[in-house]
Design an enzyme around this catalytic site. Structure first.
Site, PDB file in Angstrom:
ATOM      1  N   ASP A 226       0.878  -1.163   0.000  1.00 48.37           N
ATOM      2  CA  ASP A 226       0.000   0.000   0.000  1.00 48.37           C
ATOM      3  C   ASP A 226       0.922   1.222   0.000  1.00 48.37           C
ATOM      4  OD1 ASP A 226      -2.045   1.819   0.073  1.00 48.37           O
ATOM      5  OD2 ASP A 226      -3.143   0.844   1.688  1.00 48.37           O
TER       6      ASP A 226
HETATM    7  C1  BGC Z   1      -4.953   3.444   0.065  1.00 51.76           C
HETATM    8  C2  BGC Z   1      -5.042   2.481  -1.111  1.00 51.76           C
HETATM    9  C3  BGC Z   1      -4.822   3.232  -2.397  1.00 51.76           C
HETATM   10  C4  BGC Z   1      -3.461   3.910  -2.326  1.00 51.76           C
HETATM   11  C5  BGC Z   1      -3.128   4.709  -3.560  1.00 51.76           C
HETATM   12  C6  BGC Z   1      -3.685   4.266   0.046  1.00 51.76           C
HETATM   13  O1  BGC Z   1      -3.750   5.285   0.997  1.00 51.76           O
HETATM   14  O2  BGC Z   1      -5.016   2.714   1.269  1.00 51.76           O
HETATM   15  O3  BGC Z   1      -6.297   1.868  -1.132  1.00 51.76           O
HETATM   16  O4  BGC Z   1      -4.887   2.365  -3.492  1.00 51.76           O
HETATM   17  O5  BGC Z   1      -3.464   4.827  -1.224  1.00 51.76           O
HETATM   18  O6  BGC Z   1      -3.918   5.840  -3.659  1.00 51.76           O
END
Ligand code: BGC
Length: 822
Positions: A226
């Site tokens: 993530d």
């Molecule tokens: C989120 C993800 C997301 C990623 C990119 C993170 O803060 O938890 O779900 O895909 O950011 O934006």
């Protein structure tokens, strides 16, 4: 494409971190292009220029489909697949190779701020819908990314919290949806979550990422982190995490090179991960078409990034739309954005509209719905003009258009008496607005009240604080119903709410977050042009005390204990005999269905479903298993199979529902395997988790007769000793806050004067523009995210501006002279 083994170690290591917020690292000298990733999941948040991961920056227009909670309520895998297909078309048009979704974390607690982005409290329903969406995406050449793996069930302290969960609960509840989706839809990628699981960061969890995901389930794709979830990339590579996102401009590369040189990290693991990046790039290159036509794209519609669209954006776009079907498309006349940026606006808007109706749940109805067109209607609630149609955060989509309920009434030529009733972003009741609404209610035959949660109530980045609607919505509904009991309440929210006025209206529609066409879909449903096809994919509890995880949610900043075990949602309500406000699986219809010839064994249930009413409609046959063997402690009822059936008026269909082998099995922590108890089981064929229509008893004779967790194991580990026994180890102590480390959050170091200054400096440097400052939901998300951000993540997000020597120097100061409190 070149093989990873033909690249130098340095090149291989470079591949293991992105080049920026959204792209993998290209290696032009080796002929390796990059691969483009984009959020997801209910539309694309494609940022052609600079990127941010919190949804505060603008993005290219794309269709905003209903969010996962709404799609889940349809219980319709075909629909989820069609949405995946449409997303793939838009992704290809925008040059996106991998869509970061679907998200299928379990709704452990109704207050998780991100529940709108997840499917269900039930892993079977989550896993099947996620797999369908993956099939839709990947069947059309765009990669999916299952997220967030694993046990990411809250927003509070999400970057650092350690989820302490016993193995059986982990397997049966938190992993099995992922397991199903991995095995049946073979996603190209999986995203490792921010949190820790039983002491190990999910990004460094060898058991989760390698032993279970790859070795047991056969996952053959790429694992990415993530955004800024990486703690220690050496440990991450060793655990099986291939790609660090976003790119950290080499922050960890030296560590990895050194670890290989010293033999601490086998070079073969680096090569294997680099190969997975190359495989992903090759997969993307082989499916990405240079023109959009291959994806069935016909209409040029999207333009350059418009501002991020929450409720405020809705106002802007919808306001520009004027009346009678003249809804504006965002930048329709503008030239294309990235890669031609062509998307079929009309077709996808129609799909979004159909999906919104299909996910709408008719909670109560005394017969008032559907409305006759001749009825004189008052439309009450500012959401009729400024709809709540999606959630805040990384999933925020800049829609191609928005149709509000008010516009749709106008388009149909239906005159309504309109009163806003409340301030759409506030929570205090305004007596004047309520009085105006009451007067409007008195002047008509039927009232439609649009109410729900304003954006600031639920968002990525923080959890809700209570189950209630804003006071002004409750007051408005009560006052309007008293003035005119022929009132329909239509709710827009991403998760369960309380309804102290439940008995007052003539009907309640749970519209959830309906996406850009949600307003149009609501009017379709009100007049019966579309049926409210939904069944709840989550329990609506009558109070927070009825939620088994409530005492343990969201836990301490560094630790959350999953003491409730399997007692989540309807599993708890049915076991403990607690009546919910509305049960899991519940949803009424505009027609009636008869179920006949029900038969079943442990392989399948068959029945004939007949639509006995005068309208077309859809039914959901739910099959729950009740274990009567007494071998192992189990929830009273668990969903093991279901079928969505669409029927014309008067039509009959014979339906065969496969009961999977896993339906009877439990995870035995001593055998480390799925075992099936010997004895009798009931298969309960049901309309909801509390409405059992018929029971079929099946006997399994070749199962086990004893289990590690005997039938008298208490469902909730209330005492430390009970929890210790369930965990089979001593209770881990949460990590202490001091001394500060790279893992310390900005709020933790802000206990020091220097830390406070540092946090303030980062806040000043944050890309917060005027629009964000005026958007309470975005601002709240930013504040929470920054406060809870660990220093290591701040370094990753800084894209090379903050490097380890600076962070380590600061840490010495925070811990030393700057460490004095005050
Ligand atoms: C989120 C993800 C997301 C990623 C990119 C993170 O803060 O938890 O779900 O895909 O950011 O934006």
């Amino acid at each position: 494409m070149i093989a990873a083994s033909a690249l130098t170690l340095r090149q291989q290591v470079a591949l293991l971190s992105g080049s920026d917020a959204w792209n993998t690292q290209p290696l032009p000298e080796a002929g390796v292009p990059s691969c483009a990733l984009s959020d997801g999941p209910h539309g694309l948040r494609f940022q052609a220029d600079a990127g941010d991961h919190l949804g505060v920056g603008g993005s290219e227009p794309s269709t905003c489909f209903p969010t996962a909670v709404t799609v889940a309520s349809s219980w319709d895998e075909e629909l989820a697949e069609q949405i995946g297909h449409a997303l793939a078309g838009e992704a290809r048009a925008l040059g996106v190779d991998v869509v970061l979704g679907p998200g299928l974390n379990i709704k452990r607690h109704p207050l998780c701020g991100r529940n709108f982005e997840y499917f269900s409290e039930d892993p079977l329903l989550s896993g099947r819908l996620a797999a369908a969406m993956v099939n839709g995406l990947q069947g059309h050449g765009v990669g999916a990314c299952l997220k967030h793996f694993a046990v990411n069930n809250q927003e509070s302290h999400r970057f650092v919290v350690d989820a302490i969960v016993d193995e059986r609960t982990l397997r049966e509840l938190y992993l099995s949806g992922f397991e199903h989706a991995v095995k049946t839809s073979r996603p190209w990628t999986v995203m490792a979550a921010y949190n820790l699981v039983n002491g190990h960061p999910a990004t460094q969890h060898h058991r989760l990422l390698t032993s279970i995901l790859r070795d047991e389930w056969g996952f053959d794709g790429l694992v990415m982190s993530d955004w800024a979830a990486t703690n220690d990339r050496v440990a991450a590579v060793a655990a099986g995490m291939d790609l660090e996102m976003p790119g950290s401009q080499g922050l960890f590369d030296r560590d990895v090179l050194k670890a290989v040189a010293s033999g601490r990290l086998p070079a073969a693991l680096v090569t294997a991960s680099a190969q997975r990046v190359l495989d992903l790039v090759a997969r993307s290159a082989s499916t990405q078409s240079p023109t959009a036509s291959a994806a069935g794209v016909t209409e040029i519609a999207a333009g350059p990034a418009a501002s991020a669209a929450g409720t405020a954006g809705a106002e802007a776009t919808a306001g520009a739309a004027g009346t009678a079907g003249a809804e504006a498309t965002a930048g329709a006349e503008a030239t294309a954005g990235a890669e031609g940026a062509v998307i079929p606006v009309e077709e996808h808007d129609a799909l979004a509209r159909r999906a919104a109706a299909a996910g709408t749940v008719l909670l109560t109805n005394d017969g008032i719905l559907p409305l006759a067109v001749t009825t004189k209607v008052a439309l009450i609630g500012a959401f009729a003009e400024q709809p709540r149609y999606q959630g805040s955060g990384s999933s925020l989509v800049n829609p191609t258009r928005i149709t509000t309920a008010r516009q749709e009434f106008r388009r149909r030529g239906i005159e309504v008496v309109y009163a806003p009733g409340y301030d759409p972003s506030g929570s205090q009741a305004d007596p004047e607005l309520i009085a105006e609404a009451v007067a409007a209610a008195r002047s008509v035959d039927v009232v439609v009240v649009l109410a729900g949660l304003p954006p600031v109530y639920e968002s990525e980045g923080f959890d809700r604080t209570d189950l209630g609607l804003p006071g002004q919505h409750d007051e408005l509904i009560t006052a309007v119903c008293a003035a005119n009991p022929r009132t329909v309440v239509a709710l827009s929210n991403g998760a369960p709410v309380l309804m102290p006025w439940k008995e007052a209206p003539a009907a309640i529609l749970e519209s959830y977050l309906g996406g850009q066409a949600g307003g149009a879909a609501l009017v379709d449903v009100l007049y019966g042009d579309a049926e409210p096809g939904g069944r709840l994919a989550e329990t609506f509890p009558a109070s927070l005390e009825d939620v088994a995880s409530e005492p343990y949610f969201p836990g301490e900043p560094r630790q959350v204990q999953y003491r409730e075990g399997l007692s989540v949602g309807y599993r708890h309500h049915t076991t403990a005999g607690i009546a919910p406000l509305f049960p899991f699986g519940h949803g009424l219809s505009y027609t009636t269905f008869d179920w006949a010839d029900v038969q079943g064994d442990h392989h399948a249930v068959t029945l004939t479903v007949t639509n006995t009413g005068a309208r077309a409609g859809s039914d959901v046959v739910q099959v729950y298993r009740h274990d009567r063997t007494g071998v192992v402690a189990r929830p009273r009822r668990e969903l093991v199979a279901f079928a969505k059936v669409h029927l014309e008026a008067g039509q009959s269909k014979s339906v065969a529902i496969v009961v999977p082998e896993r339906a009877f099995a439990f995870y035995d922590v001593v055998a480390r395997d799925w075992l099936t108890p010997a004895g009798e089981f009931d298969l309960e064929i049901a309309r909801s988790s509390t409405d059992i229509v018929t029971t079929v008893t099946v006997t399994i004779s070749d199962g086990v007769t004893s289990a590690a967790e005997t039938a008298d194991t208490p469902p909730i580990a209330v005492t430390d000793e009970q929890f210790r026994r369930r965990l089979r180890r001593t209770l881990p102590r949460p990590r202490s806050v001091r001394p500060f480390t790279r893992d310390s959050t900005l709020d933790e170091v802000a206990a020091t004067r220097l830390g406070r200054l540092f946090k303030a400096a980062l806040w000043r440097a944050a890309p917060i523009d005027e629009a964000t400052r005026n958007n309470p939901a975005e601002l709240a998300m930013y504040e929470h995210s920054l406060a809870e951000l660990p220093l290591r993540a701040a370094a990753i997000f800084s894209a090379g501006k903050l490097r380890w020597p600076t962070i380590d120097l600061l840490l010495r100061l925070f811990n030393g002279i700057g460490g004095r409190r005050g």
